[in-house]
Design a protein around this motif. Structure first.
Motif, PDB file in Angstrom:
ATOM      1  N   SER A 267       4.585  16.002  11.381  1.00  0.00           N
ATOM      2  CA  SER A 267       3.851  16.529  10.224  1.00  0.00           C
ATOM      3  C   SER A 267       4.566  17.726   9.609  1.00  0.00           C
ATOM      4  CB  SER A 267       2.423  16.904  10.621  1.00  0.00           C
ATOM      5  OG  SER A 267       2.383  18.084  11.413  1.00  0.00           O
ATOM      6  N   ARG A 268       5.322  18.463  10.417  1.00  0.00           N
ATOM      7  CA  ARG A 268       6.115  19.571   9.883  1.00  0.00           C
ATOM      8  C   ARG A 268       7.184  19.061   8.926  1.00  0.00           C
ATOM      9  NH1 ARG A 268       6.738  22.388  15.841  1.00  0.00           N
ATOM     10  NH2 ARG A 268       4.975  23.842  15.703  1.00  0.00           N
ATOM     11  N   ALA A 269       7.773  17.934   9.268  1.00  0.00           N
ATOM     12  CA  ALA A 269       8.789  17.357   8.387  1.00  0.00           C
ATOM     13  C   ALA A 269       8.173  16.923   7.065  1.00  0.00           C
ATOM     14  CB  ALA A 269       9.460  16.174   9.073  1.00  0.00           C
ATOM     15  N   PHE A 270       6.966  16.366   7.118  1.00  0.00           N
ATOM     16  CA  PHE A 270       6.299  15.954   5.885  1.00  0.00           C
ATOM     17  C   PHE A 270       6.066  17.157   4.968  1.00  0.00           C
ATOM     18  CE2 PHE A 270       4.259  12.226   8.376  1.00  0.00           C
ATOM     19  CZ  PHE A 270       5.383  11.441   8.139  1.00  0.00           C
ATOM     20  N   CYS A 271       5.701  18.291   5.550  1.00  0.00           N
ATOM     21  CA  CYS A 271       5.518  19.495   4.738  1.00  0.00           C
ATOM     22  C   CYS A 271       6.837  19.943   4.120  1.00  0.00           C
ATOM     23  CB  CYS A 271       4.922  20.612   5.582  1.00  0.00           C
ATOM     24  SG  CYS A 271       3.200  20.380   6.025  1.00  0.00           S
ATOM     25  N   ALA A 272       7.920  19.813   4.879  1.00  0.00           N
ATOM     26  CA  ALA A 272       9.233  20.187   4.352  1.00  0.00           C
ATOM     27  C   ALA A 272       9.631  19.289   3.186  1.00  0.00           C
ATOM     28  CB  ALA A 272      10.283  20.113   5.457  1.00  0.00           C
ATOM     29  N   ILE A 273       9.264  18.017   3.254  1.00  0.00           N
ATOM     30  CA  ILE A 273       9.594  17.079   2.175  1.00  0.00           C
ATOM     31  C   ILE A 273       8.822  17.418   0.914  1.00  0.00           C
ATOM     32  CG2 ILE A 273       9.517  14.647   1.464  1.00  0.00           C
ATOM     33  CD1 ILE A 273       9.923  13.970   4.467  1.00  0.00           C
ATOM     34  N   GLY A 274       7.550  17.798   1.058  1.00  0.00           N
ATOM     35  CA  GLY A 274       6.808  18.278  -0.092  1.00  0.00           C
ATOM     36  C   GLY A 274       5.576  17.480  -0.461  1.00  0.00           C
ATOM     37  N   PHE A 275       4.887  17.965  -1.479  1.00  0.00           N
ATOM     38  CA  PHE A 275       3.580  17.422  -1.857  1.00  0.00           C
ATOM     39  C   PHE A 275       3.651  16.030  -2.460  1.00  0.00           C
ATOM     40  CE2 PHE A 275       3.195  22.144  -2.671  1.00  0.00           C
ATOM     41  CZ  PHE A 275       2.617  22.411  -1.446  1.00  0.00           C
ATOM     42  N   SER A 276       4.812  15.619  -2.932  1.00  0.00           N
ATOM     43  CA  SER A 276       4.919  14.307  -3.581  1.00  0.00           C
ATOM     44  C   SER A 276       4.590  13.164  -2.633  1.00  0.00           C
ATOM     45  CB  SER A 276       6.331  14.110  -4.155  1.00  0.00           C
ATOM     46  OG  SER A 276       7.300  14.091  -3.111  1.00  0.00           O
ATOM     47  N   ILE A 277       4.777  13.371  -1.324  1.00  0.00           N
ATOM     48  CA  ILE A 277       4.510  12.292  -0.363  1.00  0.00           C
ATOM     49  C   ILE A 277       3.106  12.387   0.235  1.00  0.00           C
ATOM     50  CG2 ILE A 277       6.951  12.063   0.220  1.00  0.00           C
ATOM     51  CD1 ILE A 277       6.250  13.462   2.903  1.00  0.00           C
ATOM     52  N   ALA A 278       2.306  13.357  -0.214  1.00  0.00           N
ATOM     53  CA  ALA A 278       0.976  13.563   0.375  1.00  0.00           C
ATOM     54  C   ALA A 278       0.122  12.288   0.378  1.00  0.00           C
ATOM     55  CB  ALA A 278       0.251  14.698  -0.332  1.00  0.00           C
ATOM     56  N   PRO A 279      -0.011  11.571  -0.745  1.00  0.00           N
ATOM     57  CA  PRO A 279      -0.844  10.355  -0.715  1.00  0.00           C
ATOM     58  C   PRO A 279      -0.329   9.302   0.260  1.00  0.00           C
ATOM     59  CG  PRO A 279      -0.410  11.036  -2.979  1.00  0.00           C
ATOM     60  CD  PRO A 279       0.501  11.846  -2.100  1.00  0.00           C
ATOM     61  N   LEU A 280       0.972   9.309   0.523  1.00  0.00           N
ATOM     62  CA  LEU A 280       1.569   8.327   1.420  1.00  0.00           C
ATOM     63  C   LEU A 280       1.317   8.660   2.884  1.00  0.00           C
ATOM     64  CD1 LEU A 280       3.461   5.866   1.861  1.00  0.00           C
ATOM     65  CD2 LEU A 280       5.394   7.468   1.723  1.00  0.00           C
ATOM     66  N   VAL A 281       1.380   9.947   3.234  1.00  0.00           N
ATOM     67  CA  VAL A 281       1.350  10.322   4.652  1.00  0.00           C
ATOM     68  C   VAL A 281      -0.005  10.818   5.140  1.00  0.00           C
ATOM     69  CG1 VAL A 281       3.799  10.896   4.541  1.00  0.00           C
ATOM     70  CG2 VAL A 281       2.107  12.731   4.285  1.00  0.00           C
ATOM     71  N   ILE A 282      -0.860  11.298   4.254  1.00  0.00           N
ATOM     72  CA  ILE A 282      -2.130  11.877   4.701  1.00  0.00           C
ATOM     73  C   ILE A 282      -3.006  10.885   5.455  1.00  0.00           C
ATOM     74  CG2 ILE A 282      -4.379  12.627   3.759  1.00  0.00           C
ATOM     75  CD1 ILE A 282      -2.870  14.640   2.064  1.00  0.00           C
ATOM     76  N   PRO A 283      -3.132   9.627   5.040  1.00  0.00           N
ATOM     77  CA  PRO A 283      -3.947   8.693   5.848  1.00  0.00           C
ATOM     78  C   PRO A 283      -3.450   8.571   7.291  1.00  0.00           C
ATOM     79  CG  PRO A 283      -3.547   7.772   3.676  1.00  0.00           C
ATOM     80  CD  PRO A 283      -2.687   9.000   3.775  1.00  0.00           C
ATOM     81  N   THR A 284      -2.140   8.581   7.482  1.00  0.00           N
ATOM     82  CA  THR A 284      -1.591   8.503   8.837  1.00  0.00           C
ATOM     83  C   THR A 284      -1.897   9.770   9.628  1.00  0.00           C
ATOM     84  OG1 THR A 284       0.189   7.009   8.159  1.00  0.00           O
ATOM     85  CG2 THR A 284       0.538   8.273  10.175  1.00  0.00           C
ATOM     86  N   LEU A 285      -1.812  10.923   8.994  1.00  0.00           N
ATOM     87  CA  LEU A 285      -2.118  12.174   9.677  1.00  0.00           C
ATOM     88  C   LEU A 285      -3.588  12.237  10.074  1.00  0.00           C
ATOM     89  CD1 LEU A 285      -0.032  14.767   7.615  1.00  0.00           C
ATOM     90  CD2 LEU A 285       0.577  13.591   9.716  1.00  0.00           C
ATOM     91  N   ILE A 286      -4.460  11.738   9.227  1.00  0.00           N
ATOM     92  CA  ILE A 286      -5.886  11.704   9.560  1.00  0.00           C
ATOM     93  C   ILE A 286      -6.121  10.820  10.783  1.00  0.00           C
ATOM     94  CG2 ILE A 286      -8.140  10.866   8.772  1.00  0.00           C
ATOM     95  CD1 ILE A 286      -7.410  11.845   5.965  1.00  0.00           C
ATOM     96  N   LYS A 287      -5.459   9.670  10.829  1.00  0.00           N
ATOM     97  CA  LYS A 287      -5.600   8.756  11.969  1.00  0.00           C
ATOM     98  C   LYS A 287      -5.064   9.375  13.258  1.00  0.00           C
ATOM     99  CE  LYS A 287      -4.301   4.526  11.447  1.00  0.00           C
ATOM    100  NZ  LYS A 287      -3.467   3.360  11.033  1.00  0.00           N
ATOM    101  N   ALA A 288      -4.135  10.329  13.137  1.00  0.00           N
ATOM    102  CA  ALA A 288      -3.547  10.954  14.325  1.00  0.00           C
ATOM    103  C   ALA A 288      -4.440  12.031  14.925  1.00  0.00           C
ATOM    104  CB  ALA A 288      -2.181  11.554  13.977  1.00  0.00           C
ATOM    105  N   LEU A 289      -5.390  12.549  14.171  1.00  0.00           N
ATOM    106  CA  LEU A 289      -6.217  13.656  14.650  1.00  0.00           C
ATOM    107  C   LEU A 289      -6.913  13.378  15.985  1.00  0.00           C
ATOM    108  CD1 LEU A 289      -7.905  15.153  11.452  1.00  0.00           C
ATOM    109  CD2 LEU A 289      -6.361  16.312  13.030  1.00  0.00           C
ATOM    110  N   PRO A 290      -7.512  12.213  16.187  1.00  0.00           N
ATOM    111  CA  PRO A 290      -8.216  11.978  17.462  1.00  0.00           C
ATOM    112  C   PRO A 290      -7.306  12.031  18.682  1.00  0.00           C
ATOM    113  CG  PRO A 290      -8.884  10.353  15.816  1.00  0.00           C
ATOM    114  CD  PRO A 290      -7.703  11.082  15.252  1.00  0.00           C
TER     115      PRO A 290
END
Length: 398
Positions: A267-290
């Motif tokens: 998730s740190r790498a996703f932040c480094a890449i930037g906000f443009s990928i947010a819609p692509l990666v956020i569903p996966t990050l939500i699934k990782a929370l549990p």
């Protein structure tokens, strides 16, 4: 070994608890044949010359002697020495960390003291970097864990990158242990310049890897280096890493450069890449929370909110109706995953993205505060209405 240790004016230097006159004795004890004495020395040094992320006037002076110990074949527990050196290289000023309010910082006395502490920070970083010949020599030891830690310590040697990079590239061609190869890749990602030749190098490196751990590491190192210029292919490789079996994730978590689980690390790498990928990666990050423990969840939630809110703190007048569906889904996920609130730091982490409540100077947002906000309550509301959410978290709705 340690012949010049007593030539340092330790009594004129400071550590976290006062003058550093005891430091040379602790350093000598690191080479003691008595395990208990060594352990006491580790404990003293790890909480004084470096203390909870901060460094002091004595810190830079211990580094050359650590390198002497690392060069001695008889000294044991060298991994610990390297770990402390990495921590020192990433250390901060005590004042900069602990005094944040403008009224505390905007005085001539504070600025002068801070400037002095910043000199200590720079001196400590440079001292660690100057030890690069020692870390390079350790790449040839017969202990894979020590080689891996030495490779990662070289990531702190940015001011000597020109000397380090060629050796690491050559070593990568001959190293057969995955953990060492992974550490070398991550260090190269930290040291190499973000130019076309480097992009080509990492893309070639990524394509050559067959083992899951090395595929993930190459993609991660590439993304942290390239940031917003990261190819989408690399982003998809990182997303696929979330589907790795537990065994592969456990191996990754044991690498020297990981302090949280693989999901939070990526998730740190996703932040480094930037906000443009947010819609692509956020569903996966939500699934990782549990699947996150207390420490990893703090990192993952911070990065999740950073991407969803584009790094901004919500204004006091913001309501749930002002948020996008994606932003709402992130907040709902924070409420549903009750276990992530077990860490006391979570309230501060979430609070970073919300304004202070109830007249506080800093912002702390609890799980029930997020739930109230999602129900349309005002930020300053003192209502406590979590009963339905606690009983039926899967049925939580806005």
């Amino acid at each position: 070994m340690l012949e010049t240790l007593d030539s340092i004016p330790w009594q004129q230097l400071q550590h976290a608890y006062g003058d550093a006159s005891e430091v040379p004795g602790w350093i000598k004890d690191l080479s003691s044949p008595n395990k208990e004495i060594r352990q006491q020395a580790y404990n003293h040094l790890g909480s004084s010359v470096y203390h909870q992320g901060t460094v002091y006037s004595s810190t830079a002076s211990i580094v050359p002697f650590f390198c002497e110990l690392l060069d001695d074949e008889q000294v044991v527990q060298k991994i610990w020495l390297l770990q402390l050196l990495v921590s020192i290289a990433h250390g901060s000023s005590y004042l900069d960390v602990h005094y944040r309010r403008p009224e505390e910082r905007n005085t001539p006395e504070f600025r002068a003291r801070l400037a002095e502490e910043i000199k200590w920070v720079r001196a400590a970083k440079e001292a660690v970097s100057a030890g690069y010949p020692t870390y390079l020599n350790l790449l040839h030891t017969d202990q894979p864990k020590l080689r891996a830690m030495a490779a990662w310590t070289l990531s702190c040697c940015r001011s000597h990158a020109d000397e380090v990079i060629p050796t690491l590239k050559d070593r990568l061609k001959h190293e057969d242990k995955q953990s060492v190869r992974a550490s070398i890749m991550m260090t190269l990602g930290r040291l190499m310049p973000a130019i076309k030749e480097t992009h080509d190098y990492f893309m070639h490196l990524l394509k050559k890897q067959k083992k899951p751990m090395l595929v993930i590491t190459a993609a991660l190192a590439y993304a942290l280096l390239a940031e917003e210029d990261t190819p989408r292919q690399v982003v998809h490789t990182l997303l696929e890493s979330y589907e790795q079996p537990l065994e592969a994730k456990a191996k990754f978590a044991a690498l020297p450069f990981t302090d949280v689980n693989i999901d939070a690390t990526i998730s740190r790498a996703f932040c480094a890449i930037g906000f443009s990928i947010a819609p692509l990666v956020i569903p996966t990050l939500i699934k990782a929370l549990p699947h996150c423990d207390a420490l990893s969840s703090v990192v993952l939630v911070d990065n999740l909110l950073y991407l969803a809110l584009e790094g901004r703190t919500l204004r006091k007048e913001t309501t749930i109706d002002n948020l996008s569906d994606m932003q709402k889904e992130v907040l709902i996920a924070l409420v549903k995953n009750k276990h992530i609130w077990e860490s006391g730091n979570m309230c501060l982490t979430v609070g970073h993205y919300f304004p202070p409540q109830n007249g506080l100077e800093f912002s702390m947002w609890k799980r029930e505060d997020i739930a109230r906000f999602l129900k349309g309550k005002s930020i300053s509301s003192n209502e406590k209405d979590l009963e339905q959410t606690d009983q039926h978290p899967s049925n939580f709705h806005i």
